[in-house]
Structure formats: structure tokens, C-alpha cells
Design a protein around this motif. Structure first.
Motif, mmCIF file in Angstrom:
data_model
loop_
_atom_site.group_PDB
_atom_site.id
_atom_site.type_symbol
_atom_site.label_atom_id
_atom_site.label_comp_id
_atom_site.label_asym_id
_atom_site.label_seq_id
_atom_site.Cartn_x
_atom_site.Cartn_y
_atom_site.Cartn_z
ATOM 1 N N GLU A 1 0.829 -1.207 0.000
ATOM 2 C CA GLU A 1 0.000 0.000 0.000
ATOM 3 C C GLU A 1 0.857 1.248 0.000
ATOM 4 O O GLU A 1 0.504 2.270 -0.582
ATOM 5 C CB GLU A 1 -0.923 -0.006 1.228
ATOM 6 N N TYR A 2 1.994 1.176 0.682
ATOM 7 C CA TYR A 2 2.886 2.329 0.819
ATOM 8 C C TYR A 2 4.162 2.103 0.013
ATOM 9 O O TYR A 2 4.695 0.995 -0.032
ATOM 10 C CB TYR A 2 3.238 2.562 2.295
ATOM 11 N N GLN A 3 4.647 3.178 -0.594
ATOM 12 C CA GLN A 3 5.851 3.088 -1.406
ATOM 13 C C GLN A 3 7.103 3.275 -0.532
ATOM 14 O O GLN A 3 7.076 3.957 0.472
ATOM 15 C CB GLN A 3 5.849 4.174 -2.495
ATOM 16 N N GLY A 4 8.214 2.660 -0.965
ATOM 17 C CA GLY A 4 9.497 2.952 -0.347
ATOM 18 C C GLY A 4 10.021 1.901 0.597
ATOM 19 O O GLY A 4 11.123 2.046 1.128
ATOM 20 N N TRP A 5 9.261 0.825 0.839
ATOM 21 C CA TRP A 5 9.744 -0.204 1.753
ATOM 22 C C TRP A 5 11.003 -0.879 1.225
ATOM 23 O O TRP A 5 11.934 -1.158 1.973
ATOM 24 C CB TRP A 5 8.665 -1.274 1.965
ATOM 25 N N VAL A 6 10.993 -1.169 -0.075
ATOM 26 C CA VAL A 6 12.141 -1.867 -0.684
ATOM 27 C C VAL A 6 13.218 -0.840 -1.000
ATOM 28 O O VAL A 6 12.986 0.085 -1.800
ATOM 29 C CB VAL A 6 11.723 -2.626 -1.955
ATOM 30 N N LYS A 7 14.353 -0.983 -0.356
ATOM 31 C CA LYS A 7 15.415 0.026 -0.526
ATOM 32 C C LYS A 7 16.673 -0.603 -1.120
ATOM 33 O O LYS A 7 16.909 -1.788 -0.957
ATOM 34 C CB LYS A 7 15.737 0.675 0.823
#
Length: 480
Positions: free
Chosen positions: A474-480
Motif C-alpha cells: 500500500e505504501y511506497q518505499g519499503w524496498v530500498k
């Protein structure tokens, strides 16, 4: 309320329910993998031979999320019949991670919840579980634990859920919408997409507090003096007596203990005595408040806040006093029908209900969901005794006197007037502006929270097992 908020609220409830299962599952220490798919290092915790190996699948800041957390949450969701809008193996760890973001920010912002707030919510959860499973005995048999143990296990999860609630409220407290914002939001919606407004009522109330006999007051004070003597003589502790006898459900199970609180949050009479205490070994004089009679013991002072224990006893109301109060309300109703004065005038000058007297008897409540005060009650939001009476009344009708327990936990006699009843309907901006404003406000708040989470993810350390990196989050940016 939009779907995202419902999902998060449902998740918090499941978290509380699954928390006990998770703790039970972790009663034996075990190896915990760091979640890497290759040869993973493990943290050793003196694991007995044959015990289960758990796995750290995400890390948010310095907080791990375990595989068992996700498994327990999913199992609890299936038991509750919850449906996931997507892959639960992706949704659950993400929601656990979002929870940790809010808790991290709550710690940074020094958000606090009192022990009384926690105890009250724990008791609500225990009562809910008892109602679902059928009895206290069945609940204990199912969990293989006493209710006391279940309360202890729920404590930290409940406290965290309340911290999350307060943090979310703080983040959206300054959001407002204008009438033009509301019109723009709804002008393009088809009629069948407009919110449905359930049947609501507006109710006016007059209450009379039955007189307490002096003999009953003396009995209560005598008990409190006896408790003071027993503690002073070292026969028992204040906390033990509070658990056994205090009639304050929010603190009794915690030994009468209240968390640090400022003067403004307490009844003035209670605060006046509590803040003058200086010796934790001494017990206060008997204090009368609108809740009943108290004795207080100091635990600690910290700046402008105080931490105390107290024991509350409530004098019993004699049936003869209740009947006398009913007769008085009958007499008032007769005068109203005779045109001597109006119900509203009687509520202003003759009612004992401080909360409604200044509002000419009109009841209102704090709509937590929409963070606003309203006089329009859905039947489910009325006190049960009032809802039962109002259900069959006509608009403008005055009820017969009836007994109820007020918000202070005291037995009173009341009569009500049904001021208005609004049948369920699709919202119209000319009639239901507040409802439609609340819909738009909820939308804007959810957008604010969504954007906050996305921004927070950018500034906190996050890592996860490779198998989660393909999830549709649902939210962007978890995978870094």
C-alpha cells in the motif's frame, strides 16, 4: 470512513487478539534467524533441543518483525472471518511495520497513555472475548490461562494500540475542510454513491439524583476509615485493599494505581487533596467527589504531575429514595404538560445533570470517529437505558421516569423528551452537511496519514527478506 482506515482498525483489534497467542508461542526461547535467504546467522537464546526456529522477516528501525507474528495474525484473522483485499502474507507484515512507525514517532513525541486508560481498554477486550466465547470459564479453558493472566498479557499490546491511536490523532488534529471542499468532493458522485445516513435521534433529558441516607454515607466512611487503619497498622497494603474493594473499574485491578496525571485531569476535590500529599506512607483524609468517596495514597510526584493510588466506594441508593425521585419527576412532567414551563426550562433549572443542564437538556456526545461533538445519536450510541425508552416514543413525547446509571457510574432517575427523529436516508448537503463534511474530513485525514507513512519510510532503516520484495504494498518505499 474509508476502507484503509477500516483495515487498520481491524488490524489493531486482531493484533490484540493474536498477541496472546504469539506470547504463548514464544514462552520457550528459540533461535531467531535474521531472515536472509542465504546462510543466515542466528542469535542464540539458549534454545532447548527440539524447539522451533523463528525467523526475522522484516526490521523497521531497530524493531524486528517475526515470521510467527505474521502466522499468528493470519490464523487469528481466519478465526474472525476477516477478508483481506490482497495477499495477507504481504498485507500483514506491512501493517505490522506501519504500527512500528507510529510507535517510533509516539516515543519521539513523548505521547503517553495512562494506566487507567489501559486498564479500561483491557477490561473491554476481556469482556468482548467472554461474550464471544460464552463465559469466563470457557475463555480460561480455551487459552489455558486465568483471566488475570490474560489481562497481563493484553496490557502491552493494548497500551501500544492506544499510543498508535493518539499518534494518529495528533498527526491529523489540524486538518480542516471548507464547505467548498465538501461540494467539490460530492458534486461528481452519483446519487447511489452518496453516504447513507442511519436513523438518528435528538434527545433531551432531566435527571434527579436520589438522596443518599446519612446512615449509608456513614457506613461508607466507616469502611474507608477501617481500610486506612489496616494499612497504617501494617496488616495489609493499600494496593491489596484497592484490588478487593475499590469500585473504580479503571484502577482497581491495578491496585488502585493511576498513572502520572496533571491537576486539570482530576476532579477538583480529588486533585486538591492528592496534590497536597507529601508522604507516601500516609493516607489522605476521606474525599467526596461526584463519583463517590475516596482515600488516596501518594506514589510519586514528577513536575506538575502526580501518581497516586486510590480506593473508591459508592454509597448504595435505597429503593425508597429512587421512588421519591420518580415522584418528583412525575410532578415536573405534570407541570410541563400543564404549560407552567417547558421541558427545556425544567432541564435548565431543575435537572441534576451537569453535562446537559447548560444546554437546556439536549444530550450530545463526542463522536471519536469524526472527532466532533454532535447531538444526533444513532440508537447504538445512546446509553442502553435511554435507547430502550426512546425506541418507541413519538417526536415531542415525554417519557415516564426510569432508572439508569449515569456517566459517573451513579444510579439516577431520568425522564427524556424525543426532540427529533431523522429516518435513514442518502445524505443531502442541505440537510446533512455535517455528515458529508465528516466523510471529506476522514478522506483528508487518511490522505495525510498515508503521506506521513510514505515520508517516514524514507527516513527510517527498513530491511526485509527477499521473498517480500515482490509484494504489492500500500505504501511506497519499503524496498530500498
Amino acid at each position: 470512513m474509508n476502507k484503509g482506515y477500516k483495515l487498520f482498525s481491524g488490524f489493531i483489534f486482531l493484533l490484540l487478539m493474536a498477541g496472546m497467542t504469539a506470547k504463548a508461542g514464544r514462552s520457550t526461547t528459540r533461535n531467531v534467524s535474521d531472515g536472509k535467504d542465504s546462510t543466515a546467522q542466528t542469535k542464540e537464546y539458549n534454545v532447548p533441543e527440539g524447539s522451533v526456529v523463528d525467523e526475522v522477516i522484516w526490521v523497521v528501525g531497530d524493531q524486528p518483525i517475526l515470521k510467527s507474528d505474521v502466522e499468528n495474525m493470519r490464523a487469528q484473522a481466519e478465526m474472525e472471518g476477516m477478508k483481506w483485499d490482497g495477499d495477507p502474507d504481504c498485507i500483514i507484515p506491512e501493517q505490522l511495520a506501519v504500527q512500528k512507525l507510529y510507535l517510533h514517532q509516539a516515543e519521539l513525541d513523548s505521547i503517553e497513555v495512562t494506566e487507567g486508560e489501559v486498564s479500561t481498554r483491557v477490561e473491554q477486550q476481556i469482556n468482548y472475548m467472554i461474550n464471544v466465547i460464552g463465559s469466563r470459564e470457557k475463555l480460561e479453558e480455551y487459552h489455558k490461562k486465568s483471566v488475570t493472566q490474560l489481562r497481563q498479557e493484553l496490557h502491552d499490546d493494548v497500551k501500544n494500540s492506544q499510543l498508535i491511536e493518539k499518534m494518529r490523532q495528533k498527526l491529523v488534529e489540524n486538518i480542516a475542510v471548507t464547505p467548498s471542499d465538501v461540494r467539490r468532493y460530492f458534486e461528481k458522485l452519483p446519487e447511489d454513491s452518496l453516504p447513507f445516513v442511519p436513523t438518528s435521534v435528538e434527545v433531551e433529558i432531566i435527571t434527579r439524583q436520589p438522596k443518599i441516607a446519612q446512615e449509608e454515607v456513614n457506613r461508607v466512611k466507616g469502611l474507608l476509615r477501617e481500610y486506612t487503619d489496616r494499612v497504617t497498622k501494617g496488616e495489609t497494603s493499600f494496593a491489596t485493599l484497592a484490588r478487593l474493594y475499590s469500585e473504580d473499574p479503571g484502577s482497581a485491578r491495578a491496585g488502585g494505581e493511576m498513572d502520572y496525571v496533571g491537576r486539570g485531569m482530576l476532579d477538583p476535590a480529588f486533585a486538591g487533596v492528592a496534590f497536597n500529599l507529601t508522604d507516601p506512607k500516609k493516607i489522605s483524609k476521606i474525599v467526596e467527589t461526584e463519583f463517590g468517596y475516596h482515600i488516596i495514597q501518594l506514589i510519586d510526584k514528577r513536575g506538575d504531575k502526580i501518581k497516586v493510588r486510590h480506593i473508591l466506594l459508592k454509597p448504595r441508593v435505597a429503593q425508597s429514595a429512587i421512588e421519591e425521585a420518580k415522584l418528583r419527576l412525575d410532578s415536573i412532567a405534570t407541570d410541563i404538560r400543564a404549560g407552567k414551563f417547558s421541558f427545556e426550562e425544567a432541564a435548565s433549572f431543575l435537572s441534576d445533570d451537569k453535562d446537559t443542564r447548560s444546554n437546556r437538556g439536549l444530550m450530545a456526545y463526542n463522536d471519536v470517529q469524526n472527532q466532533s461533538m454532535t447531538s444526533k445519536f444513532e440508537m447504538k450510541n445512546l446509553p442502553s437505558e435511554i435507547a430502550l425508552v426512546v425506541d418507541t416514543m413519538k417526536v415531542g413525547e415525554i417519557s415516564a421516569p426510569f432508572e439508569m446509571v449515569n456517566a459517573k457510574g451513579k444510579k439516577v432517575v431520568a425522564m427524556v423528551k424525543l426532540r427529533n427523529r431523522i429516518a435513514g436516508h442518502r445524505a443531502k448537503i442541505t440537510e446533512d452537511y455535517q455528515v458529508m463534511q465528516n466523510v471529506v474530513l476522514a478522506h483528508e485525514r487518511q490522505k495525510k496519514l498515508h503521506d506521513w507513512v510514505v515520508d517516514k519510510i524514507k527516513h527510517i532503516y527498513v530491511t526485509m527478506s527477499d521473498r517480500y520484495k515482490g509484494c504489492k504494498f500500500e505504501y511506497q518505499g519499503w524496498v530500498k
